[in-house]
Write a protein that holds these residues in place. Structure first.
Motif, PDB file in Angstrom:
ATOM      1  N   LEU A 108       0.827  -1.203   0.000  1.00 18.06           N
ATOM      2  CA  LEU A 108       0.000   0.000   0.000  1.00 18.06           C
ATOM      3  C   LEU A 108       0.862   1.254   0.000  1.00 18.06           C
ATOM      4  O   LEU A 108       1.889   1.318   0.675  1.00 18.06           O
ATOM      5  N   GLY A 109       0.433   2.253  -0.743  1.00 14.79           N
ATOM      6  CA  GLY A 109       1.073   3.554  -0.690  1.00 14.79           C
ATOM      7  C   GLY A 109       0.517   4.388   0.453  1.00 14.79           C
ATOM      8  O   GLY A 109      -0.644   4.229   0.852  1.00 14.79           O
ATOM      9  N   HIS A 110       1.338   5.267   0.986  1.00 13.56           N
ATOM     10  CA  HIS A 110       0.972   6.104   2.133  1.00 13.56           C
ATOM     11  C   HIS A 110       0.514   7.477   1.642  1.00 13.56           C
ATOM     12  O   HIS A 110       1.277   8.229   1.034  1.00 13.56           O
ATOM     13  N   LEU A 111      -0.764   7.792   1.884  1.00 11.03           N
ATOM     14  CA  LEU A 111      -1.320   9.099   1.550  1.00 11.03           C
ATOM     15  C   LEU A 111      -1.725   9.797   2.840  1.00 11.03           C
ATOM     16  O   LEU A 111      -2.566   9.295   3.578  1.00 11.03           O
ATOM     17  N   ALA A 117      -6.955  18.300   5.770  1.00 11.99           N
ATOM     18  CA  ALA A 117      -6.417  19.596   5.354  1.00 11.99           C
ATOM     19  C   ALA A 117      -5.870  19.603   3.932  1.00 11.99           C
ATOM     20  O   ALA A 117      -5.704  20.667   3.339  1.00 11.99           O
ATOM     21  N   ARG A 118      -5.591  18.429   3.362  1.00 17.84           N
ATOM     22  CA  ARG A 118      -4.979  18.380   2.029  1.00 17.84           C
ATOM     23  C   ARG A 118      -6.039  18.216   0.942  1.00 17.84           C
ATOM     24  O   ARG A 118      -7.080  17.590   1.151  1.00 17.84           O
ATOM     25  N   SER A 119      -5.739  18.752  -0.235  1.00 18.02           N
ATOM     26  CA  SER A 119      -6.705  18.718  -1.339  1.00 18.02           C
ATOM     27  C   SER A 119      -6.719  17.352  -2.002  1.00 18.02           C
ATOM     28  O   SER A 119      -5.720  16.621  -2.009  1.00 18.02           O
ATOM     29  N   ALA A 120      -7.854  17.020  -2.613  1.00 14.20           N
ATOM     30  CA  ALA A 120      -7.984  15.751  -3.321  1.00 14.20           C
ATOM     31  C   ALA A 120      -7.031  15.697  -4.513  1.00 14.20           C
ATOM     32  O   ALA A 120      -6.454  14.646  -4.806  1.00 14.20           O
ATOM     33  N   LEU A 140      -3.007   3.355   2.132  1.00 10.16           N
ATOM     34  CA  LEU A 140      -3.379   3.701   3.496  1.00 10.16           C
ATOM     35  C   LEU A 140      -3.600   5.203   3.528  1.00 10.16           C
ATOM     36  O   LEU A 140      -2.686   5.976   3.222  1.00 10.16           O
ATOM     37  N   LEU A 141      -4.796   5.621   3.882  1.00  8.18           N
ATOM     38  CA  LEU A 141      -5.119   7.039   3.979  1.00  8.18           C
ATOM     39  C   LEU A 141      -4.858   7.475   5.422  1.00  8.18           C
ATOM     40  O   LEU A 141      -5.752   7.425   6.280  1.00  8.18           O
ATOM     41  N   ALA A 142      -3.616   7.870   5.686  1.00  4.89           N
ATOM     42  CA  ALA A 142      -3.181   8.188   7.043  1.00  4.89           C
ATOM     43  C   ALA A 142      -3.806   9.496   7.520  1.00  4.89           C
ATOM     44  O   ALA A 142      -4.147  10.382   6.734  1.00  4.89           O
ATOM     45  N   ARG A 143      -3.946   9.591   8.848  1.00  2.00           N
ATOM     46  CA  ARG A 143      -4.541  10.771   9.493  1.00  2.00           C
ATOM     47  C   ARG A 143      -5.877  11.131   8.846  1.00  2.00           C
ATOM     48  O   ARG A 143      -6.152  12.288   8.548  1.00  2.00           O
ATOM     49  N   CYS A 144      -6.667  10.095   8.641  1.00  5.32           N
ATOM     50  CA  CYS A 144      -7.994  10.275   8.044  1.00  5.32           C
ATOM     51  C   CYS A 144      -8.931  10.908   9.071  1.00  5.32           C
ATOM     52  O   CYS A 144      -8.915  10.522  10.243  1.00  5.32           O
ATOM     53  N   PRO A 145      -9.755  11.860   8.661  1.00  3.28           N
ATOM     54  CA  PRO A 145     -10.721  12.441   9.614  1.00  3.28           C
ATOM     55  C   PRO A 145     -11.671  11.382  10.154  1.00  3.28           C
ATOM     56  O   PRO A 145     -11.836  10.305   9.569  1.00  3.28           O
ATOM     57  N   THR A 146     -12.330  11.704  11.244  1.00  5.34           N
ATOM     58  CA  THR A 146     -13.252  10.767  11.881  1.00  5.34           C
ATOM     59  C   THR A 146     -14.672  11.302  11.987  1.00  5.34           C
ATOM     60  O   THR A 146     -15.602  10.529  12.200  1.00  5.34           O
ATOM     61  N   GLY A 147     -14.859  12.608  11.845  1.00  6.35           N
ATOM     62  CA  GLY A 147     -16.171  13.208  12.048  1.00  6.35           C
ATOM     63  C   GLY A 147     -17.075  13.115  10.838  1.00  6.35           C
ATOM     64  O   GLY A 147     -16.623  12.943   9.699  1.00  6.35           O
ATOM     65  N   ARG A 153     -16.228  14.293   1.777  1.00  6.22           N
ATOM     66  CA  ARG A 153     -14.960  14.516   1.080  1.00  6.22           C
ATOM     67  C   ARG A 153     -14.139  13.239   1.005  1.00  6.22           C
ATOM     68  O   ARG A 153     -13.512  12.946  -0.020  1.00  6.22           O
ATOM     69  N   VAL A 154     -14.126  12.471   2.087  1.00  4.42           N
ATOM     70  CA  VAL A 154     -13.384  11.209   2.075  1.00  4.42           C
ATOM     71  C   VAL A 154     -14.027  10.229   1.101  1.00  4.42           C
ATOM     72  O   VAL A 154     -13.339   9.503   0.380  1.00  4.42           O
ATOM     73  N   ALA A 155     -15.353  10.201   1.061  1.00  5.52           N
ATOM     74  CA  ALA A 155     -16.049   9.308   0.130  1.00  5.52           C
ATOM     75  C   ALA A 155     -15.719   9.663  -1.318  1.00  5.52           C
ATOM     76  O   ALA A 155     -15.508   8.774  -2.162  1.00  5.52           O
ATOM     77  N   VAL A 156     -15.666  10.957  -1.634  1.00  3.08           N
ATOM     78  CA  VAL A 156     -15.295  11.387  -2.993  1.00  3.08           C
ATOM     79  C   VAL A 156     -13.866  10.954  -3.316  1.00  3.08           C
ATOM     80  O   VAL A 156     -13.574  10.476  -4.421  1.00  3.08           O
ATOM     81  N   LEU A 157     -12.955  11.097  -2.348  1.00  2.00           N
ATOM     82  CA  LEU A 157     -11.562  10.711  -2.565  1.00  2.00           C
ATOM     83  C   LEU A 157     -11.428   9.213  -2.809  1.00  2.00           C
ATOM     84  O   LEU A 157     -10.723   8.782  -3.731  1.00  2.00           O
TER      85      LEU A 157
END
Length: 285
Positions: A108-111, A117-120, A140-147, A153-157
């Motif tokens: 897995l690549g580390h994103l 805070a970072r753009s898609a 692996l989508l590191a430091r992914c938001p939880t709220g 935004r995460v779903a779009v990414l």
């Protein structure tokens, strides 16, 4: 709020519910997910261990420079090639029913989402570099938001990442339990990252029981050798199909990195061979 413990499903009143469904859901031993060792130049033994035959590794994260770096790194290319070759050999040797073995060994690549805070566009550019240079199997989508506010935004990414590659394995690196809606956006979620002193008393909310085995990952440092079985049982009862346990602990970083800490996951656990053996054969209750 109801929550899961090794004793069963407890409601808000503390009563224990029937655990048979949850026990069936979490049956079987977990595999290993490696959150990212140090650079192959300084952690050669660690990267070689991931390619050994029979290691129950579900995935390992390649983090070149908090991402893919600015150009292909020859040492990382070599390490990535060994892991992918080992996974290909495992798939070729697996009989038709050995789906778990054939699915293991993903790279897995580390994103780094930086908590949203970072753009898609920036993240997708890094994903393309990982795919072009290292032929990764997912991210692996590191430091992914939880709220819940960041969920769209995460779903779009994650949808965009699935369009970049064929069936990429996506792991959301929350580090703690997120809003339940995130469970539908990726293959797995890292719902615990932290110390054994906290993990051994952790609880999973009841909503996690609605998801299949393996949807959750736990990454724990400071686990004593004598508590490995206990840690694996906690993971099993909480539905974590992928784990990484280590006896390493964060330590103050040297020299000018004032206030920083060393990464407890950058090197092999002192009991790597033992944990590989225990996970490989399963752990009884």
């Amino acid at each position: 709020m109801p929550y899961l413990t090794p004793a069963g499903l407890r409601g808000a009143d503390g009563g224990v519910a029937d655990v048979r469904d949850h026990a069936a859901r979490t049956g079987g031993a977990p595999g290993i997910g490696v959150p990212g060792y140090a650079h192959p130049l300084v952690a050669a033994a660690e990267w070689e261990a991931l390619a050994r035959p029979g290691a129950p590794v579900h995935w390992a994260v390649l983090n070149v420079d908090n991402g893919p770096g600015v150009r292909p790194d020859p040492h990382c290319l070599e390490a990535a090639g060994r892991i992918k070759n080992a996974a290909a050999r495992a798939r070729a040797a697996a009989h038709p029913g050995a789906a778990r073995a054939a699915a293991g060994g993903r790279l897995l690549g580390h994103l780094d989402l930086a908590h949203g805070a970072r753009s898609a566009s920036e993240l997708l550019a890094e994903a393309r570099a990982y795919l072009d240079w290292y032929l990764v199997d997912g991210f692996l989508l590191a430091r992914c938001p939880t709220g819940s506010a960041s969920l769209p935004r995460v779903a779009v990414l994650t949808t965009a990442l699935r369009e970049l590659a064929e069936s990429p394995h996506l792991v959301l690196g929350h580090g703690r339990l997120p809003h339940p809606g995130y469970a539908g956006t990726a293959d797995q979620m890292v719902t615990f990252t932290g110390a054994w002193s906290e993990y051994r008393w952790s609880q999973a909310p009841a909503w996690t029981a609605a998801h299949p085995p393996g949807r959750f990952c736990h990454v724990v440092h400071g686990v004593p050798r004598g508590h490995l079985d206990e840690a694996l049982r906690i993971a099993r009862w909480q539905g974590a199909g992928t784990v990484y346990f280590t006896d390493r602990t964060p330590r103050p970083a040297p020299r000018d990195d004032i206030g920083g800490q060393s990464d407890p996951y950058a090197s092999l656990p002192g009991y790597w061979d033992e944990i590989v053996s225990r996970i490989g054969r399963g752990v009884s209750e």
